[in-house]
Design a protein around this motif. Structure first.
Motif, PDB file in Angstrom:
ATOM      1  N   THR A 203      15.039  20.675-117.732  1.00 53.92           N
ATOM      2  CA  THR A 203      14.915  21.970-118.064  1.00 53.92           C
ATOM      3  C   THR A 203      16.128  22.258-118.745  1.00 53.92           C
ATOM      4  O   THR A 203      17.445  21.921-118.255  1.00 53.92           O
ATOM      5  N   VAL A 204      15.991  22.665-119.954  1.00 56.76           N
ATOM      6  CA  VAL A 204      17.106  22.907-121.016  1.00 56.76           C
ATOM      7  C   VAL A 204      17.825  24.201-120.203  1.00 56.76           C
ATOM      8  O   VAL A 204      17.779  25.052-120.077  1.00 56.76           O
TER       9      VAL A 204
ATOM     10  N   GLU B 173      13.711  23.477-132.179  1.00 55.45           N
ATOM     11  CA  GLU B 173      12.626  23.617-131.361  1.00 55.45           C
ATOM     12  C   GLU B 173      12.896  23.991-129.854  1.00 55.45           C
ATOM     13  O   GLU B 173      11.808  24.081-129.090  1.00 55.45           O
ATOM     14  N   LEU B 174      14.031  23.619-129.389  1.00 56.81           N
ATOM     15  CA  LEU B 174      14.360  23.691-128.004  1.00 56.81           C
ATOM     16  C   LEU B 174      15.024  25.206-127.593  1.00 56.81           C
ATOM     17  O   LEU B 174      15.663  25.656-128.688  1.00 56.81           O
ATOM     18  N   SER B 175      14.582  25.661-126.622  1.00 56.13           N
ATOM     19  CA  SER B 175      15.301  26.674-126.204  1.00 56.13           C
ATOM     20  C   SER B 175      15.610  26.863-124.535  1.00 56.13           C
ATOM     21  O   SER B 175      15.022  25.984-123.916  1.00 56.13           O
TER      22      SER B 175
ATOM     23  N   ARG C 271      11.426  16.557-113.209  1.00 55.74           N
ATOM     24  CA  ARG C 271      11.466  17.619-114.176  1.00 55.74           C
ATOM     25  C   ARG C 271      12.690  18.022-114.823  1.00 55.74           C
ATOM     26  O   ARG C 271      13.867  17.640-114.104  1.00 55.74           O
TER      27      ARG C 271
ATOM     28  N   LEU D 229      10.363  16.687-130.240  1.00 55.80           N
ATOM     29  CA  LEU D 229      10.887  17.776-130.877  1.00 55.80           C
ATOM     30  C   LEU D 229      12.675  17.778-131.172  1.00 55.80           C
ATOM     31  O   LEU D 229      12.971  17.139-131.242  1.00 55.80           O
TER      32      LEU D 229
ATOM     33  N   LEU E  20      10.202  15.699-123.321  1.00 54.27           N
ATOM     34  CA  LEU E  20      11.116  16.851-123.738  1.00 54.27           C
ATOM     35  C   LEU E  20      12.774  16.395-123.925  1.00 54.27           C
ATOM     36  O   LEU E  20      13.185  16.082-122.934  1.00 54.27           O
TER      37      LEU E  20
ATOM     38  N   GLN F   7      13.391  26.062-121.342  1.00 54.64           N
ATOM     39  CA  GLN F   7      12.084  25.064-121.570  1.00 54.64           C
ATOM     40  C   GLN F   7      12.197  23.891-120.787  1.00 54.64           C
ATOM     41  O   GLN F   7      13.458  23.474-120.370  1.00 54.64           O
ATOM     42  N   SER F   8      10.944  23.562-120.173  1.00 53.84           N
ATOM     43  CA  SER F   8      11.050  22.349-119.113  1.00 53.84           C
ATOM     44  C   SER F   8       9.713  21.571-119.541  1.00 53.84           C
ATOM     45  O   SER F   8       8.634  22.057-120.117  1.00 53.84           O
ATOM     46  N   ALA F   9       9.844  20.107-118.919  1.00 55.81           N
ATOM     47  CA  ALA F   9       8.601  19.444-118.891  1.00 55.81           C
ATOM     48  C   ALA F   9       8.815  18.523-117.561  1.00 55.81           C
ATOM     49  O   ALA F   9       9.814  18.431-117.017  1.00 55.81           O
TER      50      ALA F   9
END
Length: 144
Positions: free
Chosen positions: A102-103, A8-10, A100, A4, A73, A13-15
């Motif tokens: 997370t942004v 495209e990041l917000s 995990r 990304l 991510l 947002q997580s993965a």
């Protein structure tokens, strides 16, 4: 292959990814890292510790965080700038570790993203921290 881009990041947002830790993983990590502490490699010794058996290297669990950042991510092209870590609980052979990210914050001027990072085993935190990542921008500039 490109992950990304910064735009495209917000926030939020997580993965994640999950991995079962095997004895071979611990032994391979010891070989690569040079950390041959017997708490990781010698069952008889490890049984004399408060863990009552072999445990994985904390940095092995942390490496799963790196895998999420580098592969998912933001993915390929992301560059680690820093990572804080707190080791909360041991990871044992056979544990499934879910890493995990997370942004948490985005710095558009620098092209940096801050991520909350966590590894869980059976829903309990084993590693937690925060990562600062340089994220590629469209047109090839990765940030300042």
């Amino acid at each position: 292959m490109q992950g990304l881009y910064f735009d495209e990041l917000s926030l939020g947002q997580s993965a994640e990814t999950s991995q079962v830790v095997g004895a071979a993983d611990i032994e391979a990590f010891a070989a690569v890292s040079g950390d041959v502490n017997p708490v990781h490699l010698d069952e008889a010794y490890a049984r004399t510790t408060p863990f009552d058996g072999r445990i994985a290297h904390g940095m092995l669990a942390a490496a799963y965080i790196s895998a999420v950042i580098g592969n998912r991510l933001p993915g390929p092209g992301a560059i680690y700038l820093s990572q804080s870590l707190r080791f909360r609980r041991p990871v044992k052979i056979g544990d499934q570790v879910t890493a995990r990210v997370t942004v948490k914050a985005l710095d558009a001027d620098k092209g940096h993203a801050t991520f909350d990072t966590v590894c869980l085993v059976a829903g309990k935190t084993v590693v937690e921290g925060e990562a600062l990542i340089m994220v590629p921008r469209r047109g090839g500039a990765a940030g300042a």
